[in-house]
Design a protein around this motif. Sequence first.
Motif, PDB file in Angstrom:
ATOM      1  N   TYR A 259      11.419   6.348 -12.184  1.00  0.00           N
ATOM      2  CA  TYR A 259      12.098   5.057 -12.263  1.00  0.00           C
ATOM      3  C   TYR A 259      11.125   3.975 -12.727  1.00  0.00           C
ATOM      4  N   PRO A 260      11.635   2.854 -13.256  1.00  0.00           N
ATOM      5  CA  PRO A 260      10.761   1.739 -13.629  1.00  0.00           C
ATOM      6  C   PRO A 260      10.051   1.178 -12.395  1.00  0.00           C
ATOM      7  N   GLN A 261       8.799   0.805 -12.568  1.00  0.00           N
ATOM      8  CA  GLN A 261       8.016   0.262 -11.461  1.00  0.00           C
ATOM      9  C   GLN A 261       8.306  -1.233 -11.246  1.00  0.00           C
ATOM     10  N   PRO A 262       8.208  -1.706  -9.998  1.00  0.00           N
ATOM     11  CA  PRO A 262       8.302  -3.159  -9.775  1.00  0.00           C
ATOM     12  C   PRO A 262       7.205  -3.868 -10.560  1.00  0.00           C
ATOM     13  N   GLN A 263       7.497  -5.074 -11.022  1.00  0.00           N
ATOM     14  CA  GLN A 263       6.568  -5.777 -11.900  1.00  0.00           C
ATOM     15  C   GLN A 263       5.652  -6.710 -11.111  1.00  0.00           C
ATOM     16  N   LEU A 264       4.385  -6.368 -11.088  1.00  0.00           N
ATOM     17  CA  LEU A 264       3.336  -7.205 -10.514  1.00  0.00           C
ATOM     18  C   LEU A 264       2.303  -7.465 -11.601  1.00  0.00           C
ATOM     19  N   GLU A 265       1.625  -8.598 -11.510  1.00  0.00           N
ATOM     20  CA  GLU A 265       0.667  -8.944 -12.560  1.00  0.00           C
ATOM     21  C   GLU A 265      -0.776  -8.631 -12.189  1.00  0.00           C
ATOM     22  N   PHE A 266      -1.039  -8.413 -10.906  1.00  0.00           N
ATOM     23  CA  PHE A 266      -2.421  -8.169 -10.515  1.00  0.00           C
ATOM     24  C   PHE A 266      -2.494  -7.492  -9.145  1.00  0.00           C
ATOM     25  N   ALA A 267      -3.661  -6.925  -8.878  1.00  0.00           N
ATOM     26  CA  ALA A 267      -4.017  -6.438  -7.542  1.00  0.00           C
ATOM     27  C   ALA A 267      -5.463  -6.831  -7.311  1.00  0.00           C
ATOM     28  N   GLN A 268      -5.740  -7.341  -6.128  1.00  0.00           N
ATOM     29  CA  GLN A 268      -7.069  -7.879  -5.831  1.00  0.00           C
ATOM     30  C   GLN A 268      -7.661  -7.154  -4.621  1.00  0.00           C
ATOM     31  N   TYR A 269      -8.927  -6.774  -4.743  1.00  0.00           N
ATOM     32  CA  TYR A 269      -9.613  -6.034  -3.685  1.00  0.00           C
ATOM     33  C   TYR A 269     -10.896  -6.770  -3.315  1.00  0.00           C
ATOM     34  N   LYS A 270     -11.024  -7.134  -2.033  1.00  0.00           N
ATOM     35  CA  LYS A 270     -12.241  -7.755  -1.523  1.00  0.00           C
ATOM     36  C   LYS A 270     -12.994  -6.720  -0.687  1.00  0.00           C
ATOM     37  N   ARG A 330       3.203  -2.446   0.450  1.00  0.00           N
ATOM     38  CA  ARG A 330       3.743  -3.797   0.228  1.00  0.00           C
ATOM     39  C   ARG A 330       2.617  -4.832   0.222  1.00  0.00           C
ATOM     40  N   MET A 331       1.596  -4.520  -0.557  1.00  0.00           N
ATOM     41  CA  MET A 331       0.425  -5.393  -0.662  1.00  0.00           C
ATOM     42  C   MET A 331      -0.123  -5.348  -2.081  1.00  0.00           C
ATOM     43  N   ASN A 332      -0.615  -6.480  -2.574  1.00  0.00           N
ATOM     44  CA  ASN A 332      -1.476  -6.455  -3.755  1.00  0.00           C
ATOM     45  C   ASN A 332      -2.736  -7.306  -3.537  1.00  0.00           C
ATOM     46  N   TYR A 333      -2.989  -7.639  -2.270  1.00  0.00           N
ATOM     47  CA  TYR A 333      -4.258  -8.219  -1.823  1.00  0.00           C
ATOM     48  C   TYR A 333      -4.830  -7.278  -0.758  1.00  0.00           C
ATOM     49  N   PHE A 334      -6.041  -6.768  -0.994  1.00  0.00           N
ATOM     50  CA  PHE A 334      -6.629  -5.820  -0.060  1.00  0.00           C
ATOM     51  C   PHE A 334      -8.012  -6.313   0.382  1.00  0.00           C
ATOM     52  N   LYS A 335      -8.331  -6.096   1.658  1.00  0.00           N
ATOM     53  CA  LYS A 335      -9.666  -6.343   2.191  1.00  0.00           C
ATOM     54  C   LYS A 335     -10.218  -5.018   2.692  1.00  0.00           C
ATOM     55  N   ILE A 336     -11.340  -4.606   2.140  1.00  0.00           N
ATOM     56  CA  ILE A 336     -11.930  -3.313   2.476  1.00  0.00           C
ATOM     57  C   ILE A 336     -13.255  -3.574   3.201  1.00  0.00           C
ATOM     58  N   ARG A 337     -13.317  -3.117   4.444  1.00  0.00           N
ATOM     59  CA  ARG A 337     -14.522  -3.305   5.256  1.00  0.00           C
ATOM     60  C   ARG A 337     -15.026  -1.956   5.764  1.00  0.00           C
TER      61      ARG A 337
END
Length: 339
Positions: A259-270, A330-337
């Motif tokens: 199926y077509p993917q939901p449209q997001l413009e970015f994903a950010q990883y800290k 349900r995220m496109n902002y991630f914090k990796i510690r």
Amino acid sequence: MDETIAEFIKRTILKIPMNELTTILKAWDFLSENQLQTVNFRQRKESVVQHLIHLCEEKHASISDAAQLDIIYMQFHQHQKVWDVFQMSKGPGEDVDLFDMKQFKNSFKKILQRALKNVTVSFRETEENAVWIRIAWGTQYTKPNQYKPTYVVYYSQTPYAFTSSSMLRRNTPLLGQALTIASKHHQIVKMDLRSRYLDSLKAIVFKQYNQTFETHNSTTPLQERSLGLDINMDSRIIHENIVEKERVQRITQETFGDYPQPQLEFAQYKLETKFKSGLNGSILAEREEPLRCLIKFSSPHLLEALKSLAPAGIADAPLSPLLTCIPNKRMNYFKIRDK
């Protein structure tokens, strides 16, 4: 109709593309069909606007009428805003209440008006059990600024609300309070998810797509499809390429589906991590503060771009779960510690 309302309507109409103007004015339903028929929409836009303003003056348009036109424009041009997602929750043991739209509107409006003397709140319901809310913020001493409103889309009997990102961050707690109380929830949190595409955000939070691949659209075996291979190539190499392409195709479909993917413009990883070294006396090893790194993936359609990486040979399959888990988490902002 005073000059401020006339100017507000004028600016809104000027934003509307000519090929959408008739559609939006009909959806507004403020001017009658007979009135609209008196307008020559083939003339210059400035002349069309003047004629429409004159018709609005004849009907004594209010700020509420003007706000409704602005909401309709925004419904047609949702991508002009960046949308944040808020999730609400009930308290322990609280039951789900029957939703009353009239009660929700009254409660929401009263909460804002009690806190702020000058605020304009407008509502517009849609067929999807959603209500669009437009808030023009003022202060105790200044009138509401109609040109920098906040838009909220709330789906009744769900814990989710979508808000346009606003520079007026000081009003965010008040907005959250109004949403929580009016919808009869206990608390509200901002999710690590945002996009210009409201429909895609809705599809992600409501899981309105199948995350697991179930059926193939094509019944033709991969071996029978054109793989762009040189017919003079060694048959053993051709077989190996086919097997690898089948593997990549299978993993990609299992991960993303057909199926077509939901449209997001970015994903950010800290990333925050302590420097680890076996060398004694290392300057970085003695550092108390963690090392910080920010990585951002951007694309007009990020999830479709990620889906195409392995089949194109740009990345190995499967992709990292940090990239493929975006819709499911349900995220496109991630914090990796460090653990």
